[in-house]
Write a protein that holds these residues in place. Sequence first.
Motif, PDB file in Angstrom:
ATOM      1  N   GLU A 184     -62.288  -1.497 -68.093  1.00  0.00           N
ATOM      2  CA  GLU A 184     -61.919  -2.571 -69.002  1.00  0.00           C
ATOM      3  C   GLU A 184     -61.961  -2.095 -70.452  1.00  0.00           C
ATOM      4  N   ASP A 185     -62.992  -1.316 -70.785  1.00  0.00           N
ATOM      5  CA  ASP A 185     -63.074  -0.767 -72.147  1.00  0.00           C
ATOM      6  C   ASP A 185     -61.867   0.126 -72.446  1.00  0.00           C
ATOM      7  N   ALA A 186     -61.489   0.947 -71.446  1.00  0.00           N
ATOM      8  CA  ALA A 186     -60.334   1.829 -71.641  1.00  0.00           C
ATOM      9  C   ALA A 186     -59.067   1.009 -71.826  1.00  0.00           C
ATOM     10  N   ARG A 187     -58.935  -0.053 -71.005  1.00  0.00           N
ATOM     11  CA  ARG A 187     -57.747  -0.910 -71.145  1.00  0.00           C
ATOM     12  C   ARG A 187     -57.733  -1.600 -72.502  1.00  0.00           C
ATOM     13  N   LEU A 188     -58.920  -2.077 -72.903  1.00  0.00           N
ATOM     14  CA  LEU A 188     -58.989  -2.754 -74.194  1.00  0.00           C
ATOM     15  C   LEU A 188     -58.625  -1.826 -75.337  1.00  0.00           C
ATOM     16  N   GLU A 189     -59.162  -0.599 -75.280  1.00  0.00           N
ATOM     17  CA  GLU A 189     -58.861   0.349 -76.346  1.00  0.00           C
ATOM     18  C   GLU A 189     -57.380   0.707 -76.363  1.00  0.00           C
ATOM     19  N   ALA A 190     -56.799   0.886 -75.165  1.00  0.00           N
ATOM     20  CA  ALA A 190     -55.358   1.179 -75.095  1.00  0.00           C
ATOM     21  C   ALA A 190     -54.557   0.003 -75.634  1.00  0.00           C
ATOM     22  N   ASP A 191     -54.986  -1.208 -75.277  1.00  0.00           N
ATOM     23  CA  ASP A 191     -54.287  -2.403 -75.750  1.00  0.00           C
ATOM     24  C   ASP A 191     -54.422  -2.527 -77.261  1.00  0.00           C
ATOM     25  N   ARG A 192     -55.628  -2.243 -77.760  1.00  0.00           N
ATOM     26  CA  ARG A 192     -55.822  -2.328 -79.211  1.00  0.00           C
ATOM     27  C   ARG A 192     -55.019  -1.259 -79.941  1.00  0.00           C
ATOM     28  N   ALA A 193     -54.979  -0.062 -79.361  1.00  0.00           N
ATOM     29  CA  ALA A 193     -54.180   0.998 -79.983  1.00  0.00           C
ATOM     30  C   ALA A 193     -52.716   0.601 -80.021  1.00  0.00           C
ATOM     31  N   GLY A 194     -52.237   0.032 -78.904  1.00  0.00           N
ATOM     32  CA  GLY A 194     -50.850  -0.432 -78.882  1.00  0.00           C
ATOM     33  C   GLY A 194     -50.608  -1.547 -79.878  1.00  0.00           C
ATOM     34  N   ALA A 195     -51.593  -2.457 -79.972  1.00  0.00           N
ATOM     35  CA  ALA A 195     -51.461  -3.562 -80.920  1.00  0.00           C
ATOM     36  C   ALA A 195     -51.449  -3.054 -82.361  1.00  0.00           C
ATOM     37  N   LEU A 196     -52.294  -2.064 -82.663  1.00  0.00           N
ATOM     38  CA  LEU A 196     -52.317  -1.503 -84.017  1.00  0.00           C
ATOM     39  C   LEU A 196     -51.021  -0.789 -84.348  1.00  0.00           C
ATOM     40  N   LEU A 197     -50.473  -0.064 -83.355  1.00  0.00           N
ATOM     41  CA  LEU A 197     -49.197   0.618 -83.581  1.00  0.00           C
ATOM     42  C   LEU A 197     -48.086  -0.404 -83.817  1.00  0.00           C
ATOM     43  N   ALA A 198     -48.066  -1.451 -82.969  1.00  0.00           N
ATOM     44  CA  ALA A 198     -47.061  -2.501 -83.148  1.00  0.00           C
ATOM     45  C   ALA A 198     -47.239  -3.189 -84.496  1.00  0.00           C
ATOM     46  N   LEU A 199     -48.509  -3.389 -84.891  1.00  0.00           N
ATOM     47  CA  LEU A 199     -48.778  -4.013 -86.186  1.00  0.00           C
ATOM     48  C   LEU A 199     -48.208  -3.180 -87.320  1.00  0.00           C
ATOM     49  N   ALA A 200     -48.419  -1.863 -87.253  1.00  0.00           N
ATOM     50  CA  ALA A 200     -47.903  -0.988 -88.312  1.00  0.00           C
ATOM     51  C   ALA A 200     -46.377  -1.070 -88.397  1.00  0.00           C
ATOM     52  N   HIS A 201     -45.709  -1.048 -87.216  1.00  0.00           N
ATOM     53  CA  HIS A 201     -44.238  -1.131 -87.207  1.00  0.00           C
ATOM     54  C   HIS A 201     -43.758  -2.469 -87.764  1.00  0.00           C
TER      55      HIS A 201
END
Length: 685
Positions: A347-364
């Motif tokens: 779950e932590d790995a999924r959360l971190e991956a999701d957060r990383a994706g969210a941060l990347l999407a946020l930057a774009h």
Amino acid sequence: MTTTVPEPRETSGATTALVLAYVREHGGDAAVAETLRRAAVPFTAEELGRPDHWVGYDTRVRLFTAATEVLGDPETMWRVGSEALSNGLSPALVLIVRAIGSPRQVYRQLPRAVAKFSTTSTMTVLEAGATHATIHYRLHDGYRHSRLDCDYARGLIGMVPVVFGLPRAEVRHDECESDGHPACIYHLTWESRSRLGRRRRRSAEASAEAELVALRGQLRTLQSAASDLVASDDLDAILHTIVARAAQAVLAPAYVLAVTPPAGGAPLVHSAGLPDDAITGTARTLLATGDLGPHAVVVDVASARRRHGRLAAVYPEGHGAIGDERSMLAAYAGHAAAALDLLMALEDARLEADRAGALLALAHELAAAPDADAVCDVVARALPRVVGCSRATIMLWDPASGRLRTRASEGLDAGAAAFAARTDLAAEDTPELVGMLTDREPRVLRDATSSPALRGLLEGLGSTDAVAVPLLAGTSFLGVAAAGWRQGEAPSVLDGDVLVRLRGVGDQASTALQKARLLETVRHQAAHDALTGLPNRVLFLERLTAALERPEAEEQIAVLFCDLDRFKAVNDSLGHAAGDELLRQVAARLLSAVRPGDTVGRLSGDEFAVVLRGLSSPEGAHSLARRVLACFDEPFRLEGREVRIGTSVGVAVHANGDGGPELLLRRADAAMYADKHRDREAPAR
């Protein structure tokens, strides 16, 4: 097919499993199916074979009756009890009985053992000697006694010495509730080991074999539990499996599991057999102290990495564990903790991956956001995924009014979103805001300890806990990004990882807001006259085009074209600074003369134009032209002197087929020159 019919938890699956195992052995699967059909039991054979599956007393009696009818043997239920050891008696129970040490000690603790199978009767041991015992057994009020139930109890009670490699106990049953007696009385006698003589070694071997079979069964069950637990990647499913498997470790009427979520928030609770109104309090006590009293077996669900919570098997008051059941339950809890460790890591790995994706999407998305409102919307949408909050709010600072105003929100229902949109915070009413303006530091906010203004905002948004970080451009305060949680959802620590992630998003938001404001400034400069602040020719034509393309019903649109008279003389006599000041004053007077929906623009030099909308007739345009002319009646004050100048005004009203905005503007320009020519032919002003 699994049923959802509610049943009282009155008879353990350990009992129904023994019945079906005996029927299957003596009649096959067809006999089992017929037994279930006749009993009208709303469960499958698989469900009835699980120790964690409890049924009502009436269902139990119907099952006993049907089994007896299907096999055609009136002694069926006595045989089910007496042959329990060979028909699948719970390995956990066999090991517990063996650990107690002797039939006498088992019979003394039999009342506690009954609570593992049934909640509808009370057993009392009247006496227990080395080779004899008298037992009092009474069905609770409100239940109808069944002789078949009594037969099963006789068989099961008499089987106890067999677990120790001894012959069955002889059971004399002279008083039965079915015959009108107030209770069933059982007189038991059995042989001691010392009287076995030559059979002693053979009995010991049989006893050891029974224990070995039970140990193997317990090991298989434990291995199966481990496999089931690690096979799932769903937290709710794992918690349910832990409780179900606990029933195979320790037979009890009720179980409760309370786990603290890794990210904080309300405990995750799964239970079976507890009344609904007792679950919350029991779980709270279980997590806080683990002391549920002597009628419960409690173990930690813990690994080397962390303690997840606690698991308990709960008995009625006055009952409790037999033998070392805590060790058995702890073995299952250990597997549960390992499974939870694995799931939490995933779950932590999924959360971190999701957060990383969210941060990347946020930057774009922030890179493409055209203005401050778009930036606020993007950040509000990203915060729940990045921070793990349930709602988010972005508020921007209005320095002119000293207020924070909501510009975007996420995770709110329609009512809360409308409340947020119309609510702002004034610095003089909000000490927390004054503090943030002073030290530029984040704030952890609780509804119970906040100022009245902030508490009202939190309540309107449905948040009890929040974290707010300032949005800063250098030393300039731009606003606030806030993450909020509903009651019981917030992590236990809000100023750790949560704050770090929120600050990271806030930094990106601040940069994007600066860029958006810069873009807005550039756009304004590109579309407005730098001297007067009025729309320039480009923006003026855009608005005129929009008016012509989307007119209201029956609306007439007109253009006024104004050119100042004697402007060059002012520049030549007083200088260009005075000329610039004159243009600014002219712009102000034109804006005061027209209506709020009209557009005043500076086209070039001393040329101004006005787009007039919402006219019902051409006369309205000429009336406004006269108001424009009138605003030049008063002298302008420049360099401490009063200066009089005039203007020439041309009016052009658009009609169908008149062409586009450029043509309408040229017509107004031509009308202005005609007016100026008339002024020159007239006496000087």
